[in-house]
Motif scaffolding. Sequence first.
Motif, PDB file in Angstrom:
ATOM      1  N   ILE A  49       0.851  -1.200   0.000  1.00  0.00           N
ATOM      2  CA  ILE A  49       0.000   0.000   0.000  1.00  0.00           C
ATOM      3  C   ILE A  49       0.887   1.250   0.000  1.00  0.00           C
ATOM      4  O   ILE A  49       0.660   2.194  -0.762  1.00  0.00           O
ATOM      5  CB  ILE A  49      -0.938   0.011   1.235  1.00  0.00           C
ATOM      6  N   SER A  50       1.929   1.242   0.838  1.00  0.00           N
ATOM      7  CA  SER A  50       2.775   2.441   0.949  1.00  0.00           C
ATOM      8  C   SER A  50       3.472   2.750  -0.375  1.00  0.00           C
ATOM      9  O   SER A  50       3.640   3.915  -0.742  1.00  0.00           O
ATOM     10  CB  SER A  50       3.787   2.291   2.089  1.00  0.00           C
ATOM     11  N   HIS A  51       3.866   1.710  -1.103  1.00  0.00           N
ATOM     12  CA  HIS A  51       4.554   1.963  -2.381  1.00  0.00           C
ATOM     13  C   HIS A  51       3.582   2.327  -3.502  1.00  0.00           C
ATOM     14  O   HIS A  51       3.927   3.076  -4.411  1.00  0.00           O
ATOM     15  CB  HIS A  51       5.416   0.760  -2.757  1.00  0.00           C
ATOM     16  N   ALA A  52       2.345   1.793  -3.420  1.00  0.00           N
ATOM     17  CA  ALA A  52       1.330   2.138  -4.426  1.00  0.00           C
ATOM     18  C   ALA A  52       0.972   3.621  -4.347  1.00  0.00           C
ATOM     19  O   ALA A  52       0.527   4.218  -5.333  1.00  0.00           O
ATOM     20  CB  ALA A  52       0.082   1.284  -4.209  1.00  0.00           C
ATOM     21  N   VAL A  53       1.204   4.208  -3.161  1.00  0.00           N
ATOM     22  CA  VAL A  53       0.904   5.624  -2.940  1.00  0.00           C
ATOM     23  C   VAL A  53       1.624   6.521  -3.956  1.00  0.00           C
ATOM     24  O   VAL A  53       1.100   7.535  -4.401  1.00  0.00           O
ATOM     25  CB  VAL A  53       1.310   5.983  -1.483  1.00  0.00           C
ATOM     26  N   LEU A  54       2.818   6.112  -4.375  1.00  0.00           N
ATOM     27  CA  LEU A  54       3.594   6.936  -5.319  1.00  0.00           C
ATOM     28  C   LEU A  54       2.819   7.123  -6.632  1.00  0.00           C
ATOM     29  O   LEU A  54       2.906   8.181  -7.254  1.00  0.00           O
ATOM     30  CB  LEU A  54       4.956   6.299  -5.607  1.00  0.00           C
ATOM     31  N   GLY A  55       2.060   6.103  -7.026  1.00  0.00           N
ATOM     32  CA  GLY A  55       1.242   6.204  -8.240  1.00  0.00           C
ATOM     33  C   GLY A  55       0.246   7.349  -8.126  1.00  0.00           C
ATOM     34  O   GLY A  55       0.066   8.140  -9.061  1.00  0.00           O
ATOM     35  N   GLY A  56      -0.404   7.455  -6.968  1.00  0.00           N
ATOM     36  CA  GLY A  56      -1.391   8.514  -6.739  1.00  0.00           C
ATOM     37  C   GLY A  56      -0.756   9.889  -6.700  1.00  0.00           C
ATOM     38  O   GLY A  56      -1.308  10.867  -7.236  1.00  0.00           O
ATOM     39  N   ILE A  57       0.420   9.954  -6.080  1.00  0.00           N
ATOM     40  CA  ILE A  57       1.123  11.243  -6.005  1.00  0.00           C
ATOM     41  C   ILE A  57       1.517  11.692  -7.410  1.00  0.00           C
ATOM     42  O   ILE A  57       1.293  12.848  -7.808  1.00  0.00           O
ATOM     43  CB  ILE A  57       2.372  11.129  -5.092  1.00  0.00           C
ATOM     44  N   ILE A  79      -4.171   9.194  -1.318  1.00  0.00           N
ATOM     45  CA  ILE A  79      -5.219   8.495  -0.556  1.00  0.00           C
ATOM     46  C   ILE A  79      -6.054   7.611  -1.489  1.00  0.00           C
ATOM     47  O   ILE A  79      -6.371   6.466  -1.150  1.00  0.00           O
ATOM     48  CB  ILE A  79      -6.103   9.503   0.228  1.00  0.00           C
ATOM     49  N   ILE A  80      -6.374   8.146  -2.689  1.00  0.00           N
ATOM     50  CA  ILE A  80      -7.163   7.346  -3.647  1.00  0.00           C
ATOM     51  C   ILE A  80      -6.427   6.038  -3.967  1.00  0.00           C
ATOM     52  O   ILE A  80      -6.986   4.944  -3.868  1.00  0.00           O
ATOM     53  CB  ILE A  80      -7.430   8.152  -4.948  1.00  0.00           C
ATOM     54  N   PHE A  81      -5.141   6.151  -4.319  1.00  0.00           N
ATOM     55  CA  PHE A  81      -4.371   4.953  -4.670  1.00  0.00           C
ATOM     56  C   PHE A  81      -4.218   4.017  -3.469  1.00  0.00           C
ATOM     57  O   PHE A  81      -4.286   2.799  -3.601  1.00  0.00           O
ATOM     58  CB  PHE A  81      -2.989   5.343  -5.227  1.00  0.00           C
ATOM     59  N   ALA A  82      -4.003   4.607  -2.293  1.00  0.00           N
ATOM     60  CA  ALA A  82      -3.794   3.780  -1.090  1.00  0.00           C
ATOM     61  C   ALA A  82      -5.044   2.972  -0.768  1.00  0.00           C
ATOM     62  O   ALA A  82      -4.964   1.773  -0.473  1.00  0.00           O
ATOM     63  CB  ALA A  82      -3.411   4.668   0.091  1.00  0.00           C
ATOM     64  N   VAL A  83      -6.194   3.630  -0.835  1.00  0.00           N
ATOM     65  CA  VAL A  83      -7.440   2.937  -0.481  1.00  0.00           C
ATOM     66  C   VAL A  83      -7.776   1.869  -1.528  1.00  0.00           C
ATOM     67  O   VAL A  83      -8.175   0.744  -1.177  1.00  0.00           O
ATOM     68  CB  VAL A  83      -8.603   3.944  -0.295  1.00  0.00           C
ATOM     69  N   ILE A  84      -7.574   2.212  -2.823  1.00  0.00           N
ATOM     70  CA  ILE A  84      -7.834   1.201  -3.876  1.00  0.00           C
ATOM     71  C   ILE A  84      -6.906  -0.007  -3.674  1.00  0.00           C
ATOM     72  O   ILE A  84      -7.341  -1.164  -3.720  1.00  0.00           O
ATOM     73  CB  ILE A  84      -7.651   1.810  -5.291  1.00  0.00           C
ATOM     74  N   ALA A  85      -5.628   0.289  -3.412  1.00  0.00           N
ATOM     75  CA  ALA A  85      -4.676  -0.817  -3.185  1.00  0.00           C
ATOM     76  C   ALA A  85      -5.110  -1.652  -1.988  1.00  0.00           C
ATOM     77  O   ALA A  85      -5.074  -2.892  -2.030  1.00  0.00           O
ATOM     78  CB  ALA A  85      -3.273  -0.256  -2.960  1.00  0.00           C
ATOM     79  N   ALA A  86      -5.556  -0.979  -0.924  1.00  0.00           N
ATOM     80  CA  ALA A  86      -5.979  -1.700   0.291  1.00  0.00           C
ATOM     81  C   ALA A  86      -7.181  -2.589  -0.007  1.00  0.00           C
ATOM     82  O   ALA A  86      -7.246  -3.738   0.450  1.00  0.00           O
ATOM     83  CB  ALA A  86      -6.318  -0.705   1.397  1.00  0.00           C
ATOM     84  N   LEU A  87      -8.129  -2.081  -0.788  1.00  0.00           N
ATOM     85  CA  LEU A  87      -9.326  -2.863  -1.098  1.00  0.00           C
ATOM     86  C   LEU A  87      -8.986  -4.096  -1.942  1.00  0.00           C
ATOM     87  O   LEU A  87      -9.462  -5.196  -1.671  1.00  0.00           O
ATOM     88  CB  LEU A  87     -10.367  -1.998  -1.829  1.00  0.00           C
ATOM     89  N   ILE A 107       0.997  -5.060  -6.959  1.00  0.00           N
ATOM     90  CA  ILE A 107       0.520  -3.721  -6.588  1.00  0.00           C
ATOM     91  C   ILE A 107       1.694  -2.840  -6.174  1.00  0.00           C
ATOM     92  O   ILE A 107       1.769  -1.659  -6.518  1.00  0.00           O
ATOM     93  CB  ILE A 107      -0.535  -3.836  -5.468  1.00  0.00           C
ATOM     94  N   TRP A 108       2.612  -3.413  -5.453  1.00  0.00           N
ATOM     95  CA  TRP A 108       3.838  -2.722  -5.018  1.00  0.00           C
ATOM     96  C   TRP A 108       4.537  -2.123  -6.253  1.00  0.00           C
ATOM     97  O   TRP A 108       4.818  -0.933  -6.319  1.00  0.00           O
ATOM     98  CB  TRP A 108       4.732  -3.766  -4.337  1.00  0.00           C
ATOM     99  N   ALA A 109       4.794  -2.987  -7.256  1.00  0.00           N
ATOM    100  CA  ALA A 109       5.571  -2.567  -8.431  1.00  0.00           C
ATOM    101  C   ALA A 109       4.764  -1.670  -9.366  1.00  0.00           C
ATOM    102  O   ALA A 109       5.277  -0.647  -9.856  1.00  0.00           O
ATOM    103  CB  ALA A 109       6.037  -3.821  -9.182  1.00  0.00           C
ATOM    104  N   ILE A 110       3.505  -2.038  -9.594  1.00  0.00           N
ATOM    105  CA  ILE A 110       2.686  -1.266 -10.542  1.00  0.00           C
ATOM    106  C   ILE A 110       2.453   0.150 -10.006  1.00  0.00           C
ATOM    107  O   ILE A 110       2.580   1.133 -10.738  1.00  0.00           O
ATOM    108  CB  ILE A 110       1.332  -1.980 -10.815  1.00  0.00           C
ATOM    109  N   GLY A 111       2.143   0.252  -8.719  1.00  0.00           N
ATOM    110  CA  GLY A 111       1.913   1.569  -8.111  1.00  0.00           C
ATOM    111  C   GLY A 111       3.105   2.488  -8.287  1.00  0.00           C
ATOM    112  O   GLY A 111       2.987   3.636  -8.729  1.00  0.00           O
ATOM    113  N   MET A 112       4.296   1.947  -7.961  1.00  0.00           N
ATOM    114  CA  MET A 112       5.516   2.766  -8.084  1.00  0.00           C
ATOM    115  C   MET A 112       5.780   3.132  -9.546  1.00  0.00           C
ATOM    116  O   MET A 112       6.140   4.267  -9.861  1.00  0.00           O
ATOM    117  CB  MET A 112       6.719   2.004  -7.537  1.00  0.00           C
ATOM    118  N   SER A 113       5.585   2.173 -10.448  1.00  0.00           N
ATOM    119  CA  SER A 113       5.862   2.424 -11.872  1.00  0.00           C
ATOM    120  C   SER A 113       4.932   3.499 -12.420  1.00  0.00           C
ATOM    121  O   SER A 113       5.372   4.390 -13.169  1.00  0.00           O
ATOM    122  CB  SER A 113       5.686   1.137 -12.683  1.00  0.00           C
ATOM    123  N   ILE A 114       3.652   3.433 -12.032  1.00  0.00           N
ATOM    124  CA  ILE A 114       2.703   4.457 -12.498  1.00  0.00           C
ATOM    125  C   ILE A 114       3.170   5.839 -12.018  1.00  0.00           C
ATOM    126  O   ILE A 114       3.157   6.820 -12.773  1.00  0.00           O
ATOM    127  CB  ILE A 114       1.276   4.144 -11.970  1.00  0.00           C
TER     128      ILE A 114
END
Lengths: 285, 262
Positions: A49-57, A79-87, A107-114
């Motif tokens: 979740i924490s790494h997916a946050v970078l996608g949202g930022i 927050i949007i990316f974090a909550v989606i990742a959490a769900l 999710i870890w890798a895709i979030g950061m890559s986005i």
Amino acid sequence: MSSFIAALLNPSMPFVRNALLAGVLSSILFGVLGTVVTVKRIASLAGAISHAVLGGIGMALYLSASNIAPSFPPMVGAIIFAVIAALIIGVVSMRAKQREDTVINAIWAIGMSIGVLFMAKTAGYTDPSSYLFGNILLISSTDLILLAVLDVIVIVLVWLFYPQLEASSFDDEYAQVRGIATDVVFFIILTITAIAIVLLQTFVGIVMVIAMLTLPAGTANFHSRNMLTMMISSTIYAALFSLGGLFSGWSFDLPVGAMVVVFAGFVFLTFSLVGAMKKRGGKAS
Amino acid sequence: MAKGPIILEFDKVDFSYPQADVLEHASLHVHQGEFIALVGPNGAGKSTLLKLILGLIQPTKGSIDLYGTTPKLARDRIGYVPQHADYDSNFPISVEEVVRMGRVSPFKRTYSAIDKEAVDKALKVMEIEDLAKRPYRALSGGQRRRVLVARALSASPEMLILDEPTANMDADSEKRLFKALGQLKGNTTVLIVTHDSTFVSSLTDRVFCVGDFGPSQKARRVVQHNTKPATDAPVELFGGQALKVLHDSELDPACCEQEESV
């Protein structure tokens, strides 16, 4: 020491006081949520979740800079990316446990890559490392208010539902037999952890937030009698590590987030070593 | 001896996981106060059958009646001892706190004097009062299992379900467990699962076996076997009293007098 205290008392340097307050307020989240994350063994979920946050930022920065959604706050994107990742992680964890590892890593890798892709296409220079490693000296009054609000929410929820939280953390199946909606408890934990991660990453950064959610709680676990004492002890440890990191970072002109995690890691490893030596001593005798 | 009313009834229950069929046409009933042994080889579907009784999973076909309603609605009348006792070895919790979990409910924040009394009684029945303040993680495997039985008993259940409670248990713990179960016999309905298909405790009234494959040859059915006093059972089993399961016998599921369900 004196230069740090002078900076704290200097009215023209409010960011130092903000940093100190952020350290204290973060400690409650690191301690309480960290205990839940540790005893429920969901650190890898929190890491994803924490790494997916970078996608949202990254998305927020891009939309804002390209005038598609002017002044889109990075925190909202996070927050949007974090909550989606959490769900997503929550559903997979409950319904397809055997695929949990794969999904967490994806999710870890895709979030950061986005995040990196969006930042690459954002006009002007955007440095991902400021988000990856955080900067406590940039914390605003709004950040402090949000941290305080989340602290209150977390403390009230734990106070109200401690027996249910303890039961579902220890033995999820038994808690279910006792009528506790363990799925709901799990989703609430993941969602609050996701939001907390977004707020806490400002302090120590995306990469290190997971370390602070596990190291103080892991240290407290060596001597805690139950979850409540573990929450209290790990909050105290987190506060000490945060203040130690802030002071040393200021004094020696070093990144505060990294100093906090180095302190936390050193103390955790020392406790682990002493614990292992005691165990070995006990077996030998 | 007159049997009590029927409290649990499986009517032609089928259950399948996405990857495998487990149960087929499972029909059985249990009377109030009975001591039932559920036997069968590893992986046959015994734990699945328990999960169905607890309402943790739903039948693919057929119906289950527990105390006149669905398992999900009646499960607060059940005390459950799961198969595994080795939770996170670092989990910070005392024995008393684990036992108190039997009194937890969805929205209750504090524990009352009645809860405390039930916890103390369960600790006493399982002879673990001296362990109450000790960390759960510091206990042996056998002690942990007795703590989990105490947790189930603290809920003051009308029916107690134990999933392989004697697995990896030392002889002393096993003796104490069956002594406690003997005290419950008659008042509390007991359903005990064991993978030892040869012998069951002499407390047992009836034996169900999840064994042979049903007509489809993919899922197993449940049959009721006869027993006789065992002369060749190891003395450490069930505190020294055992019955031999006669696997070549098969009783009619409706063999005993049917009385009105509760």
